[in-house]
Design a protein around this motif. Sequence first.
Motif, short mmCIF file in Angstrom:
data_model
loop_
_atom_site.label_atom_id
_atom_site.label_comp_id
_atom_site.label_asym_id
_atom_site.label_seq_id
_atom_site.Cartn_x
_atom_site.Cartn_y
_atom_site.Cartn_z
N UNK A 97 0.85 -1.20 0.00
CA UNK A 97 0.00 0.00 0.00
C UNK A 97 0.88 1.25 0.00
N UNK A 98 1.90 1.27 0.85
CA UNK A 98 2.76 2.45 0.95
C UNK A 98 3.62 2.62 -0.31
N UNK A 135 3.94 -3.23 11.66
CA UNK A 135 2.52 -3.15 12.05
C UNK A 135 2.43 -2.68 13.50
N UNK A 136 1.31 -2.04 13.91
CA UNK A 136 1.20 -1.59 15.30
C UNK A 136 1.21 -2.75 16.28
N UNK A 137 0.72 -3.93 15.88
CA UNK A 137 0.75 -5.11 16.76
C UNK A 137 0.49 -6.35 15.90
N UNK A 157 -3.12 4.99 8.40
CA UNK A 157 -2.53 4.96 7.05
C UNK A 157 -2.09 6.34 6.57
N UNK A 158 -2.90 7.37 6.82
CA UNK A 158 -2.53 8.70 6.33
C UNK A 158 -1.24 9.20 6.97
N UNK A 183 2.27 9.97 4.99
CA UNK A 183 2.95 11.27 5.09
C UNK A 183 4.39 11.10 5.55
N UNK A 184 4.61 10.20 6.50
CA UNK A 184 5.97 9.98 7.00
C UNK A 184 6.85 9.37 5.90
#
Length: 189
Positions: free
Chosen positions: A19-20, A125-127, A172-173, A177-178
């Motif tokens: 996706x990124x 991933x966050x977790x 995701x946004x 951006x990062x």
Amino acid sequence: MKDKKVVIFSAPSGAGKTTLVRYLLQRFPQLEFSVSATSRTPRGQEVHGYDYHFLSDAEFDERVENNEFVEWEEVYPGLRYGTLKSEVERIWAKGNVIAFDIDVCGGVNLKKMYGAQALSVFVCPPSLEVLRRRLETRGTDAPEAIERRLHKAEEELAFAPQFDVVIVNDHLDTAKAEAERVIGEWLMC
Ligand code: ADP
Ligand code: 5GP
């Protein structure tokens, strides 16, 4: 500006790397996706020559024997993925910067190979629980494949410190951006 640059994206499967990378390819016209070869079969809407060069096991063997790969890995048992030398040369010949979407071991190897020419990015991933949900929601893998990918993810997370940059893909946004900021700065060097 150093010529012949590469950007390497690695992550546990389902973390959001594709996706990124697809987002960054739209934002930066000089970035070009390196289409890997794989011995797995297409899933969902994947297109031969766009997502992957889908090869039979025999075709993959032949290319290994002919030394046609920059690197390759058996990422999952019986499933091989590799970067073709012809792909790297094709993109550099156009003056573009290569974007690799590659497994964690492959990412570490390519960073060693390209050194200062490369920026390596680990998408986290966050977790593991969120990772499971994303794989289930994506709906492209059978339940056994999801379990295999989650099991492997635990090992892969330990490789994060070996990358130049770690991006946590929670919202995701924010992650987009990062990623855009980090890659934009790197492309200007
Ligand atoms: P990978 O290439 O790392 O295997 P994908 O880019 O295919 O991962 O993402 C896995 C799934 O999670 C996809 O269905 C994607 O749309 C979704 N996804 C990606 N990033 C996020 C996010 N920040 N929040 C929620 N869902 C996401
Ligand atoms: P998927 O089956 O989800 O498309 O990919 C599985 C894993 O293989 C992902 O981590 C992906 O980044 C990795 N991969 C894709 N292409 C290559 C490649 O050329 N070399 C290596 N080592 N891994 C790859």
